[in-house]
Design an enzyme around this catalytic site. Structure first.
Site, PDB file in Angstrom:
ATOM      1  CG  ASP A 112      -1.774  -0.924   1.375  1.00  0.00           C
ATOM      2  OD1 ASP A 112      -2.268  -1.699   0.472  1.00  0.00           O
ATOM      3  OD2 ASP A 112      -2.419  -0.917   2.636  1.00  0.00           O
ATOM      4  CG  ASP A 200      -3.907   4.378  -0.834  1.00  0.00           C
ATOM      5  OD1 ASP A 200      -3.007   5.409   0.155  1.00  0.00           O
ATOM      6  OD2 ASP A 200      -4.052   2.895   0.200  1.00  0.00           O
ATOM      7  CG  HIS A 249      -5.613  -0.844  -1.998  1.00  0.00           C
ATOM      8  ND1 HIS A 249      -5.083  -0.990  -0.247  1.00  0.00           N
ATOM      9  CD2 HIS A 249      -5.287   0.013  -1.790  1.00  0.00           C
ATOM     10  CE1 HIS A 249      -4.698  -0.334   0.619  1.00  0.00           C
ATOM     11  NE2 HIS A 249      -4.818   0.947  -0.585  1.00  0.00           N
ATOM     12  CG  ASP A 251      -3.706  -5.767  -4.043  1.00  0.00           C
ATOM     13  OD1 ASP A 251      -4.536  -5.020  -3.523  1.00  0.00           O
ATOM     14  OD2 ASP A 251      -2.684  -5.414  -3.159  1.00  0.00           O
ATOM     15  NE  ARG A 268     -14.632  -5.417  -5.349  1.00  0.00           N
ATOM     16  CZ  ARG A 268     -13.549  -5.811  -4.218  1.00  0.00           C
ATOM     17  NH1 ARG A 268     -12.433  -5.316  -5.054  1.00  0.00           N
ATOM     18  NH2 ARG A 268     -14.104  -5.841  -3.187  1.00  0.00           N
ATOM     19  CB  SER A 302      -9.352  -6.528   3.298  1.00  0.00           C
ATOM     20  OG  SER A 302      -8.699  -5.910   3.290  1.00  0.00           O
ATOM     21  CB  SER A 303     -14.008  -7.560  -0.124  1.00  0.00           C
ATOM     22  OG  SER A 303     -12.934  -7.357  -1.021  1.00  0.00           O
ATOM     23  CB  CYS A 355      -1.803  -6.300   0.366  1.00  0.00           C
ATOM     24  SG  CYS A 355      -4.086  -6.795   0.298  1.00  0.00           S
TER      25      CYS A 355
HETATM   26  N1  ABU Z   1      -6.514  -3.641   0.223  1.00  0.00           N
HETATM   27  C1  ABU Z   1      -7.570  -4.816  -1.423  1.00  0.00           C
HETATM   28  C2  ABU Z   1      -8.475  -4.835  -0.456  1.00  0.00           C
HETATM   29  C3  ABU Z   1      -9.221  -4.949  -1.277  1.00  0.00           C
HETATM   30  C4  ABU Z   1     -10.701  -5.527  -0.569  1.00  0.00           C
HETATM   31  O1  ABU Z   1     -10.790  -5.237   0.111  1.00  0.00           O
HETATM   32  O2  ABU Z   1     -10.985  -5.762  -1.833  1.00  0.00           O
END
Ligand code: ABU
Length: 377
Positions: A112, A200, A249, A251, A268, A302-303, A355
């Protein structure tokens, strides 16, 4: 060929060339930061993190560190040199003349903060107040690389003021519906304003001469413009992903695996009008496998899409999270040697395998993977 026993060389142009030297983060002292505009906008309405802040429990730190240490051992066994950051006291309140916050976050996700491009390591502006001082954890390493590699460029983007002018007030409500969020992200109305350049480093993907940068919560258009001016020999492309209600982010959304192949989060999807660059240059964009989990681990920002936050060891070898069985299977079917490593205990500290790392050195040079382009995205 560069080997891990050679002297320090900072050199990395993309996400997949053979890896020689990397930084792996640490969970030590990791904190849940107190509320602030950019952070609150990212924490989902139903998250167990709402209203919580303070140092994470010692046993959570221990479990995360065990997985980070294991990743380090896996990389070292493959001949990759691994360095680790120096944690500071993240529970300490910090302030600038413009704001103060009661704690910082941690130093688990170097991706990040640091962007390596060629022989340069660039410290990002960051966009959360609690992360303003995080670069300090990496300074001992960057100072060493600067001493040891006469060609290394150590750069820092202008530190932002992060006053309230940087954040849209309508994101400060704690009752924003997902439908509202999706409307806003489709309209590219994000929590960050255009008051000053913000980015970031984890919003940037490196494809040799081309940089693909996500416009979202953590990177604004001025930040992308700053990057384009800072890297004049590169072509910088802005992308956005309207299906993401919390776009920080790139990634866990868009992951290049080797020249010509990207996996894209199916929730997405890259919009049609932003695909031309990839289509014109024969890059295949494949839908990523769905995550194996319905929810992130406890107290995680994060997801579930950290499933696709993988680390390339070389264009044929990928490290992926061991419980993400669908993603492991897809990578296997795409022809990769897949190295599964357990990492879910580390997620809450800042993300998954991409990350938690940042490149110092990969073999290879700056290539043009998109020779056919007539316009910028
Ligand atoms: N640092 C990546 C987190 C992205 C997400 O929460 O999907």
């Amino acid at each position: 060929m560069i080997s891990s026993t050679d002297k320090t060389i900072v050199n990395s142009w993309n996400e997949w060339d053979p890896l020689r030297h990397i930084i792996v983060g640490r969970a030590d002292g990791g904190c849940i930061p107190p509320g602030e505009p950019a952070l609150d906008a990212k924490v989902p309405e139903d998250s167990d993190m709402r209203g919580r802040w303070g140092p994470r429990p010692a046993e959570a730190v221990e479990r995360a560190n065990a997985q980070l240490d294991n990743l380090t051992a896996v990389l070292e066994a493959r001949g990759v040199r691994v360095d680790r950051p120096t944690p500071i006291d993240f529970s300490h309140p910090v302030a600038t003349p413009d704001w103060e916050t009661a704690s910082m976050m941690g130093c688990m996700p170097p991706r990040d903060v640091l962007l390596t491009l060629g022989s340069e390591i660039l410290e990002a502006t960051m966009s959360y107040r609690c992360r303003w001082f995080e670069y300090l954890c990496y300074r001992p390493l960057l100072e060493r690389y600067f001493e040891e590699d006469p060609d290394m460029r150590h750069e820092a983007a202008p530190k932002p003021r992060l006053t309230d002018a940087d954040y849209h007030a309508d994101y400060l409500s704690d009752t924003i519906s997902i439908a509202q969020r999706l409307d806003w992200t489709a309209a590219r109305h994000f929590v960050t304003t255009e008051a000053e350049p913000l980015f970031d480093a984890a919003d940037v993907l490196r494809f040799g001469r081309d940089l693909v940068v996500q416009h979202g919560f953590t990177t604004n258009l001025k930040g992308i413009d700053w990057l384009a001016r800072h890297f004049p020999a590169h072509r910088v492309h802005m992308v956005n992903f309207p299906g993401d209600p919390y776009p920080i982010h790139i990634d866990a959304t868009f992951t290049p695996l080797r020249p010509g192949l990207i996996i894209n989060n199916p929730d997405r999807r890259l919009p049609d009008d932003q695909r031309k660059l990839f289509e014109d240059n024969d890059w295949e964009i494949v839908e990523a496998a769905r995550p194996a989990h319905n929810r992130p681990p406890p107290l995680c920002y994060s997801s579930v899409w950290l499933s696709m936050n993988v680390l390339m060891v070389d264009p044929k070898t990928v490290i992926a999270e061991a419980s993400e069985v669908h993603q492991l299977d897809q990578l296997d079917r795409l022809g990769f040697e897949v190295i599964p490593v357990p990492f879910r205990d580390a997620y809450a500290f800042g993300g998954a395998l991409h990350c938690a790392t940042t490149d110092v050195c990969r073999e290879g040079t700056c290539e043009d993977y998109f020779p056919r382009q007539t316009h910028r995205i």
